[in-house]
Motif scaffolding. Structure first.
Motif, PDB file in Angstrom:
ATOM      1  N   THR A  82       0.818  -1.210   0.000  1.00  0.00           N
ATOM      2  CA  THR A  82       0.000   0.000   0.000  1.00  0.00           C
ATOM      3  C   THR A  82       0.852   1.261   0.000  1.00  0.00           C
ATOM      4  OG1 THR A  82      -1.633  -1.256   1.274  1.00  0.00           O
ATOM      5  CG2 THR A  82      -1.945   1.123   1.155  1.00  0.00           C
ATOM      6  N   PHE A  99       1.294   2.720  -3.313  1.00  0.00           N
ATOM      7  CA  PHE A  99       0.146   3.268  -4.037  1.00  0.00           C
ATOM      8  C   PHE A  99       0.151   4.798  -3.955  1.00  0.00           C
ATOM      9  CE2 PHE A  99      -2.814  -0.577  -2.916  1.00  0.00           C
ATOM     10  CZ  PHE A  99      -1.965  -1.419  -3.615  1.00  0.00           C
ATOM     11  N   GLU A 116      -2.863   6.273  -6.293  1.00  0.00           N
ATOM     12  CA  GLU A 116      -4.057   5.539  -5.878  1.00  0.00           C
ATOM     13  C   GLU A 116      -5.263   5.860  -6.754  1.00  0.00           C
ATOM     14  OE1 GLU A 116      -3.792   9.085  -2.935  1.00  0.00           O
ATOM     15  OE2 GLU A 116      -2.442   7.808  -4.098  1.00  0.00           O
ATOM     16  N   LEU A 139      -5.552   3.336  -9.519  1.00  0.00           N
ATOM     17  CA  LEU A 139      -6.110   2.056  -9.059  1.00  0.00           C
ATOM     18  C   LEU A 139      -7.605   2.180  -8.782  1.00  0.00           C
ATOM     19  CD1 LEU A 139      -3.322   0.807  -6.601  1.00  0.00           C
ATOM     20  CD2 LEU A 139      -3.829  -0.057  -8.892  1.00  0.00           C
ATOM     21  N   ILE A 156      -9.942   1.306  -1.360  1.00  0.00           N
ATOM     22  CA  ILE A 156      -8.593   1.645  -1.819  1.00  0.00           C
ATOM     23  C   ILE A 156      -8.180   2.992  -1.245  1.00  0.00           C
ATOM     24  CG2 ILE A 156      -7.174   2.207  -3.827  1.00  0.00           C
ATOM     25  CD1 ILE A 156      -8.915   0.216  -5.434  1.00  0.00           C
ATOM     26  N   VAL A 183      -5.006   3.690   1.700  1.00  0.00           N
ATOM     27  CA  VAL A 183      -3.925   4.627   1.391  1.00  0.00           C
ATOM     28  C   VAL A 183      -3.891   5.746   2.430  1.00  0.00           C
ATOM     29  CG1 VAL A 183      -3.078   6.322  -0.275  1.00  0.00           C
ATOM     30  CG2 VAL A 183      -3.879   4.086  -1.059  1.00  0.00           C
ATOM     31  N   SER A 204       5.591   4.819  -7.198  1.00  0.00           N
ATOM     32  CA  SER A 204       4.245   4.234  -7.204  1.00  0.00           C
ATOM     33  C   SER A 204       3.731   3.996  -8.616  1.00  0.00           C
ATOM     34  CB  SER A 204       3.272   5.139  -6.435  1.00  0.00           C
ATOM     35  OG  SER A 204       3.616   5.199  -5.067  1.00  0.00           O
ATOM     36  N   ILE A 233       2.556   0.117  -9.501  1.00  0.00           N
ATOM     37  CA  ILE A 233       1.186  -0.386  -9.655  1.00  0.00           C
ATOM     38  C   ILE A 233       0.977  -1.136 -10.961  1.00  0.00           C
ATOM     39  CG2 ILE A 233       0.212   1.377  -8.145  1.00  0.00           C
ATOM     40  CD1 ILE A 233      -0.806   2.820 -10.677  1.00  0.00           C
TER      41      ILE A 233
END
Length: 386
Positions: free
Chosen positions: A185, A188, A192, A195, A208, A212, A247, A251
């Motif tokens: 995490t 992320f 984020e 995602l 999600i 985060v 990140s 991802i």
């Protein structure tokens, strides 16, 4: 397509047939390790937890140990305790036994100390290994595969080559009805929103964002800047300058398919699809988390070279860095080489990783397994030791 795996009573399929010697508390680690070293076919799981912790962490340690014991790569489990720890060995035993596999317990204090415990534990482990050796591999389709993905010691080649290649392999496994699990995490942060666009439902999108935000708050509570811890010093030397940059490269190892749900650390995932496990990025804790989630194999993408394996889950090391492939050849299972002329693409590299996964699932050993690298793991906890 299909692979050769070991059938389990709960309907799951293992790609290895180990007997797990699992320490339930840090004080039992030495005896646990000695037992596993005495018996071929036995593997030790060691960690630093299990006593003098908050109830939240004791619950997390217990849940993680239970689901590690249920991992389909284990044909049986011997739990080793000191005898006065905070986690409850009988509770762990009973919950693992629900899976149908044999589970035994051993207490060091009750047995009379280290030497008698090693002797008794070795006898029990030997009997369990002999029984497990009668289980034969059978053919299963790809929907029985459960695969995790991790990146570590990342550099610029990770986000450009090996992480996207891992993501392409994830898409193939997803499309064949398998289970794919990713996390980290911390990595992320700053990405984020990308995602969240892939969330299968509004509830998943919200989860999600929640994990985060929670991870950011943990860092802020310490009163220090996250930089230096993320990206790491090694990441920065490898060309990654910010957590957002790291990140964005991290991802992509989760592929492109919809994210079906978000799970807390230590929980077992039994559904099919693509899932997030809330977790830190550090290897010892992350690898334990996805093993508890139920994965049979872990794809590990590395840039400058991370050697870690795991006691009973094969770890497939891939890299797109030619220097790492050359200088750390003892650890790299697959070099991802993309041609400037375009003959080999990310999609083709994903196919190659997928084929390697099937070979490992059918018995091919990874380099970490052959070296025995990955003996020392840990369980992620939140609060202090008290």
């Amino acid at each position: 397509m299909s692979f050769l795996g070991f059938p389990r009573e709960d309907g799951s399929v293992g790609v290895r047939n180990h007997i797990g010697i699992i320490s339930v508390v840090v004080c039992a680690n030495d005896v646990t390790l000695k037992i596993a070293q005495q018996v071929e076919g036995a593997v030790a799981f060691l960690h630093d937890q299990g006593c003098t912790q908050t109830l939240v962490d004791l619950d997390q340690v217990t849940r993680t140990l239970v689901n590690l014991g249920k991992n389909s790569n284990l044909a049986g489990v011997l739990l080793v305790s000191l005898g006065c720890e905070s986690v409850l060995i009988d509770e762990i035993r009973e919950k693992i036994a629900v899976s149908g596999k044999p589970v035994k317990t051993l207490g060091i204090q009750k047995t009379g100390g280290m030497l008698p415990a090693i002797m008794e534990g070795s006898r029990i482990a030997q009997e369990m290994v002999i029984k497990a050796s009668t289980i034969r591999r059978e053919t299963f389709d790809d929907s029985y595969l459960s695969i995790g993905v991790k990146c570590g010691a990342s550099d610029t080649t990770s986000g450009l080559i090996s992480n996207p290649a891992a993501g392409a392999a994830f898409d193939i496994i997803y499309d064949h009805g398998g289970t794919c699990i990713f996390g980290e995490t911390t990595e992320f942060l700053g990405a984020e929103h990308i995602l969240m666009r892939r969330a299968a439902t509004p509830e998943v999108k919200k989860r999600i964002e929640e994990i985060v935000t929670r991870m950011e708050k943990r860092a802020k509570m310490m009163g220090v800047d996250i930089r230096g811890g993320q990206p790491t010093t090694g990441n920065i030397k490898g060309g990654l300058t910010t957590i957002e940059e790291k990140s964005l490269g991290a991802i992509v190892k989760a592929g492109t398919r919809p994210i079906h749900d978000v799970y807390e650390y230590g929980n077992k995932i039994t559904k099919k699809g693509l899932f997030i496990m809330d977790s830190p990025g550090r290897e010892p804790e992350f690898l334990t988390g996805v093993a508890a989630a139920g994965v049979q194999i872990i794809i590990f993408s590395t840039g400058i070279g991370a050697p870690q394996g795991f006691p009973f889950v094969p770890v497939l090391k891939i890299t797109g860095n030619p220097k790492t492939e050359r200088y750390l050849s003892d650890h790299i299972d697959k070099f991802i080489k993309l041609s400037e002329e375009g003959e080999n693409t990310i999609a083709q590299a994903g196919e190659e990783i997928y084929e390697e996964i099937k070979a490992i699932a059918s018995g091919k050993k990874t380099k970490a397994e052959v070296l025995g690298y990955g003996q020392f793991s840990n369980i992620f906890t939140i609060g202090p030791v008290i």
